[in-house]
Scaffold this motif. Structure first.
Motif, mmCIF file in Angstrom:
data_model
loop_
_atom_site.group_PDB
_atom_site.id
_atom_site.type_symbol
_atom_site.label_atom_id
_atom_site.label_comp_id
_atom_site.label_asym_id
_atom_site.label_seq_id
_atom_site.Cartn_x
_atom_site.Cartn_y
_atom_site.Cartn_z
ATOM 1 N N PRO A 293 44.548 43.462 -37.713
ATOM 2 C CA PRO A 293 44.161 44.559 -38.619
ATOM 3 C C PRO A 293 42.854 44.271 -39.349
ATOM 4 C CG PRO A 293 46.479 44.035 -38.887
ATOM 5 C CD PRO A 293 45.910 42.963 -38.014
ATOM 6 N N PHE A 294 42.671 43.015 -39.735
ATOM 7 C CA PHE A 294 41.442 42.632 -40.431
ATOM 8 C C PHE A 294 40.232 42.812 -39.515
ATOM 9 C CE2 PHE A 294 38.357 39.296 -41.697
ATOM 10 C CZ PHE A 294 38.104 39.728 -42.994
ATOM 11 N N SER A 295 40.370 42.441 -38.250
ATOM 12 C CA SER A 295 39.269 42.608 -37.294
ATOM 13 C C SER A 295 38.917 44.081 -37.128
ATOM 14 C CB SER A 295 39.654 42.009 -35.931
ATOM 15 O OG SER A 295 39.921 40.633 -36.045
ATOM 16 N N ALA A 296 39.941 44.935 -37.034
ATOM 17 C CA ALA A 296 39.702 46.372 -36.893
ATOM 18 C C ALA A 296 38.984 46.925 -38.119
ATOM 19 C CB ALA A 296 41.025 47.103 -36.682
ATOM 20 N N ALA A 297 39.452 46.543 -39.305
ATOM 21 C CA ALA A 297 38.864 47.057 -40.548
ATOM 22 C C ALA A 297 37.442 46.545 -40.747
ATOM 23 C CB ALA A 297 39.733 46.667 -41.738
ATOM 24 N N LEU A 298 37.210 45.297 -40.383
ATOM 25 C CA LEU A 298 35.875 44.733 -40.541
ATOM 26 C C LEU A 298 34.883 45.423 -39.607
ATOM 27 C CD1 LEU A 298 34.876 42.539 -42.451
ATOM 28 C CD2 LEU A 298 35.012 40.905 -40.565
ATOM 29 N N LEU A 299 35.311 45.691 -38.374
ATOM 30 C CA LEU A 299 34.444 46.434 -37.446
ATOM 31 C C LEU A 299 34.113 47.804 -38.017
ATOM 32 C CD1 LEU A 299 33.008 46.844 -34.735
ATOM 33 C CD2 LEU A 299 35.204 47.631 -33.793
ATOM 34 N N PHE A 300 35.117 48.475 -38.538
ATOM 35 C CA PHE A 300 34.876 49.794 -39.129
ATOM 36 C C PHE A 300 33.904 49.687 -40.299
ATOM 37 C CE2 PHE A 300 35.561 53.311 -41.954
ATOM 38 C CZ PHE A 300 35.777 54.398 -41.117
ATOM 39 N N ALA A 301 34.078 48.697 -41.148
ATOM 40 C CA ALA A 301 33.269 48.578 -42.365
ATOM 41 C C ALA A 301 31.801 48.372 -42.078
ATOM 42 C CB ALA A 301 33.800 47.433 -43.229
ATOM 43 N N VAL A 302 31.471 47.709 -40.967
ATOM 44 C CA VAL A 302 30.068 47.347 -40.714
ATOM 45 C C VAL A 302 29.448 48.122 -39.568
ATOM 46 C CG1 VAL A 302 30.497 45.022 -41.590
ATOM 47 C CG2 VAL A 302 30.634 45.439 -39.126
ATOM 48 N N HIS A 303 30.179 49.057 -38.971
ATOM 49 C CA HIS A 303 29.653 49.777 -37.799
ATOM 50 C C HIS A 303 28.432 50.609 -38.204
ATOM 51 C CE1 HIS A 303 29.427 51.909 -34.060
ATOM 52 N NE2 HIS A 303 30.528 51.335 -33.594
ATOM 53 N N PRO A 304 27.292 50.422 -37.538
ATOM 54 C CA PRO A 304 26.056 51.118 -37.942
ATOM 55 C C PRO A 304 26.105 52.634 -37.774
ATOM 56 C CG PRO A 304 25.556 49.209 -36.563
ATOM 57 C CD PRO A 304 27.034 49.424 -36.500
ATOM 58 N N VAL A 305 26.986 53.146 -36.911
ATOM 59 C CA VAL A 305 27.017 54.592 -36.700
ATOM 60 C C VAL A 305 27.471 55.334 -37.948
ATOM 61 C CG1 VAL A 305 29.401 55.004 -35.898
ATOM 62 C CG2 VAL A 305 27.488 56.254 -34.837
ATOM 63 N N HIS A 306 28.008 54.610 -38.931
ATOM 64 C CA HIS A 306 28.465 55.236 -40.174
ATOM 65 C C HIS A 306 27.340 55.456 -41.187
ATOM 66 C CE1 HIS A 306 32.680 53.299 -39.364
ATOM 67 N NE2 HIS A 306 32.430 54.323 -38.580
ATOM 68 N N THR A 307 26.153 54.945 -40.907
ATOM 69 C CA THR A 307 25.092 55.008 -41.915
ATOM 70 C C THR A 307 24.758 56.447 -42.308
ATOM 71 O OG1 THR A 307 23.489 54.777 -40.111
ATOM 72 C CG2 THR A 307 24.019 52.796 -41.376
ATOM 73 N N GLU A 308 24.777 57.360 -41.360
ATOM 74 C CA GLU A 308 24.471 58.754 -41.699
ATOM 75 C C GLU A 308 25.473 59.302 -42.711
ATOM 76 O OE1 GLU A 308 22.986 61.657 -38.740
ATOM 77 O OE2 GLU A 308 24.840 62.750 -39.146
ATOM 78 N N ALA A 309 26.735 58.990 -42.510
ATOM 79 C CA ALA A 309 27.770 59.503 -43.412
ATOM 80 C C ALA A 309 27.708 58.845 -44.786
ATOM 81 C CB ALA A 309 29.155 59.284 -42.798
ATOM 82 N N VAL A 310 27.357 57.556 -44.843
ATOM 83 C CA VAL A 310 27.418 56.821 -46.110
ATOM 84 C C VAL A 310 26.091 56.858 -46.868
ATOM 85 C CG1 VAL A 310 28.011 54.626 -47.205
ATOM 86 C CG2 VAL A 310 29.143 55.286 -45.076
#
Length: 639
Positions: free
Chosen positions: A151-168
């Protein structure tokens, strides 16, 4: 394999990998805190960003967020109604959060960015909490690892994924963050409700969270489908699926649909790309889907404006490639349905939230947008963790740990770098023009950004390049005229603005700019003509009525000015500027009592205005002395 995954996801008695159990309670909390810290850290530099892109219209020009009195309009209209634009989007809670930001931070962009960053951190933690339940069975594949690892690996990938930059990093990306937050919260509460004595309270809380999600963005409507699919895949074979547990979600959806139709005048009243046939709409789905998968797997060359080139034939290479990708995805889903339902469910979590945005007739002008991958990347993160569980072996742990560390560092670096592109409009649109050189949209936006950045020569060069491609492009003519006016080239400015007004006579912007230029040149008759045109185009325009009144006052036409100021106050009675200017007009007419009354109202509306207070005292002195007042100046323009 199937048995362990399904029993774990169904919430069976085996709690060996259940992070909700006591043995892992402390480690679960620590892991969640680390995820939140990482999510905040990688977006910390976005706090330095300005308002960019649509932020100018959605926030800076949005009167709705400045006063709670607008809440009825917010909940009764489409998301763009405050600017008179029809839209398929009904997102009242977006405006409510922006209003909260406004009351807390004013119009300081760092405060709005901070809210986005905190929402993203909350979503990342919810990814961890949901994954902790959905990936319970993974520990049996790697018993040497702690229960929180996958679960930690999944959450960490989500937290740092660059495709989220537009949304954040983009303030207007808030709906993606908020609807995902409440969707995942709703899903988590639903999963927890099955294993506790307080199931009814948690179920109600889950439905309320779903209601919040759907009022932030329409895509949340897929959540009940996700819940139903989960229950079908991982139900206890000894129990039948009861429809009663879904009533809350069905009722919430029904109420939402009714309210949405009432507010918008239809479920999706605005249709785009009407030139495309039904067949062409369908065959554009596979290439769009393939492009979304590409950005999830390989988040490079990120772009704020992806140009949509519709596919019109199945023989088009992009259509064939998209169909091939979709076929491979479907085949993988079929295999996983038989062998690993947790991985199959992860694929479904990618597809289901994407389905609404694959309907190109209903989405906005930017048909493909990276922010649409925010919720689907939850499914991608789960799939990543499930794949990790399949390949992990004790002998591979050192190598695998090193690879993962390098991967996460690269993703963090890419995210931080991409945040910098969203720092201001000049940087954003310079980058976008490089990546979408064939489109005039980012080029026009860059010109406008350069104009605001006090670089008129560079702005004019951008607009002239646009006019080479589109000689009749209204916005380019308009902005060249504004740029010329800023340089003091008034004759050239008037020529460009008159050409713009001829291209699009129903748009008020060219008329507003012409009116300002005519006033500067002392051509008040022509300015009055422009304001009358604006008033005819926008009968409820407070600005047009007010500015027309100011011109009358400047020309000494006091009676007409008073009448026009009164008309403006009927439209906006709480506007202190209009009350102030009306008071001056009364002074000019010798109506000192009426002037004092208007100064008092203006001061009540804006108690800290020293100038209004001084003018009020002066008017009282004039009244007390009995002399005739003359030479009243100081009219305020704008509102």
């Amino acid at each position: 394999m199937k048995t362990s995954a399904s029993s774990a996801l169904a919430g069976q008695k085996d709690h060996s990998g259940d992070l909700s159990g006591r043995p892992f309670q402390k480690s679960q909390f620590s892991a969640a805190i680390i995820v939140a810290i990482v999510a905040i850290a990688v977006y910390a530099n976005s706090l330095q960003g300005d308002f960019v892109y649509d932020d100018a219209s959605q926030i800076l020009a949005n009167r709705w967020i400045t006063n709670v009195k607008y809440l009825p309009q917010i909940f009764g209209s489409n998301v763009w109604q405050f600017s008179g634009i029809k839209s398929n989007y009904y997102r009242p809670l977006m405006h409510a959060v922006f209003m909260f930001d406004y009351y807390l931070f004013g119009m300081r962009p760092w405060g709005f960015h901070l809210v986005n960053v905190l929402f993203n951190a909350g979503v990342s933690v919810l990814v961890f909490l949901n994954a902790a339940i959905l990936l319970r069975g993974m520990r049996s594949r790697a018993p040497a690892l702690p229960g929180w690892f996958f679960p930690f690996s999944a959450a960490l990938l989500f937290a740092v994924h660059p495709v989220h930059t537009e949304a954040v990093a983009w303030v207007a990306g808030l709906p993606e963050l908020a609807f995902t937050f409440f969707s995942l919260l709703s899903f988590y509460l639903y999963l927890r409700a099955r294993d506790t004595a307080h199931s009814m309270a948690l179920s109600v809380a889950s439905a309320v969270s779903y209601a919040c999600a759907i009022l932030f963005k329409e895509t949340a409507i897929v959540l009940p489908v996700i819940i139903l699919l989960h229950d079908i895949l991982f139900r206890d074979p000894a129990r039948r699926i009861s429809a009663a547990k879904y009533v809350l979600y069905a009722a919430t959806t029904a109420v939402y649909v009714a309210v949405r139709i009432s507010a918008l005048g239809g479920f999706t009243p605005v249709h785009r790309y009407t030139a495309l046939s039904l067949f062409e709409h369908v065959i554009n789905v596979p290439p769009l889907f393939a492009e979304y998968l590409e950005k999830l797997v390989l988040p490079v060359n990120l772009n704020a404006y992806h140009v949509f080139h519709p596919v019109t034939s199945l023989l088009d290479g992009r259509a064939l490639l998209g169909l091939a990708v979709m076929a491979c995805f479907g085949f993988l889903a079929f295999i996983l349905l038989k062998k690993d339902r947790s991985a199959f469910f992860s694929l479904a979590l990618i597809v289901l939230p994407l389905m609404p945005v694959l309907y190109v007739a209903g989405v906005g002008e930017n048909t493909f947008a990276e922010r649409y991958l925010y919720l689907p990347s939850f499914g991608f993160s789960l799939l990543f963790a499930a794949g990790l569980a399949r390949i992990v072996r004790p002998a591979l742990l050192p190598t695998l740990s090193a690879v993962l560390a390098v991967l996460f560092v690269l993703l963090c670096a890419a995210t931080v770098q991409r945040n910098g592109d969203w720092k201001n409009d000049v940087l954003l649109w310079t980058d976008t023009v490089k990546k979408s050189p064939e489109s005039t949209v980012p080029l026009t936006a860059l010109g406008y950004a350069l104009l605001n950045d006090k670089s008129p020569d560079k702005a004019i060069a951008c607009f002239e390049e646009v006019l080479k491609r589109k000689p009749d492009f209204y916005e380019a003519r308009l902005n060249i005229g504004i740029a010329f006016a800023g340089q003091g080239r008034y004759r050239e400015a008037v020529g460009q603005l008159e050409a713009a007004a001829a291209l699009k006579p129903e748009d008020v912007q060219a008329h507003e700019q012409l009116a300002l230029l005519y006033r500067k040149a002392g051509l008040r008759d022509k300015a009055i003509e422009q304001y009358r045109t604006i008033a005819a185009l926008q009968p409820g325009s407070v600005s047009a009525s007010h500015e027309l009144a100011v011109v009358y006052a400047e020309m000494g036409m006091t009676d007409q000015a008073i009448a026009q100021f009164q008309d403006a106050l009927r439209l906006e009675p709480d506007n202190s500027t209009i009350h102030y200017n009306l008071a001056i007009a009364y002074e000019n007419s010798g109506m000192i009592d009426q002037a004092i009354e208007q100064f008092q109202i203006a001061l009540q509306l804006n108690p800290g205005d020293a100038e209004v207070n001084a003018r009020l005292e002066r008017a009282r002195e004039v009244k007390a002395s009995g002399r005739v007042f003359s030479g009243a100046h100081g009219l305020r323009t704008g509102q």
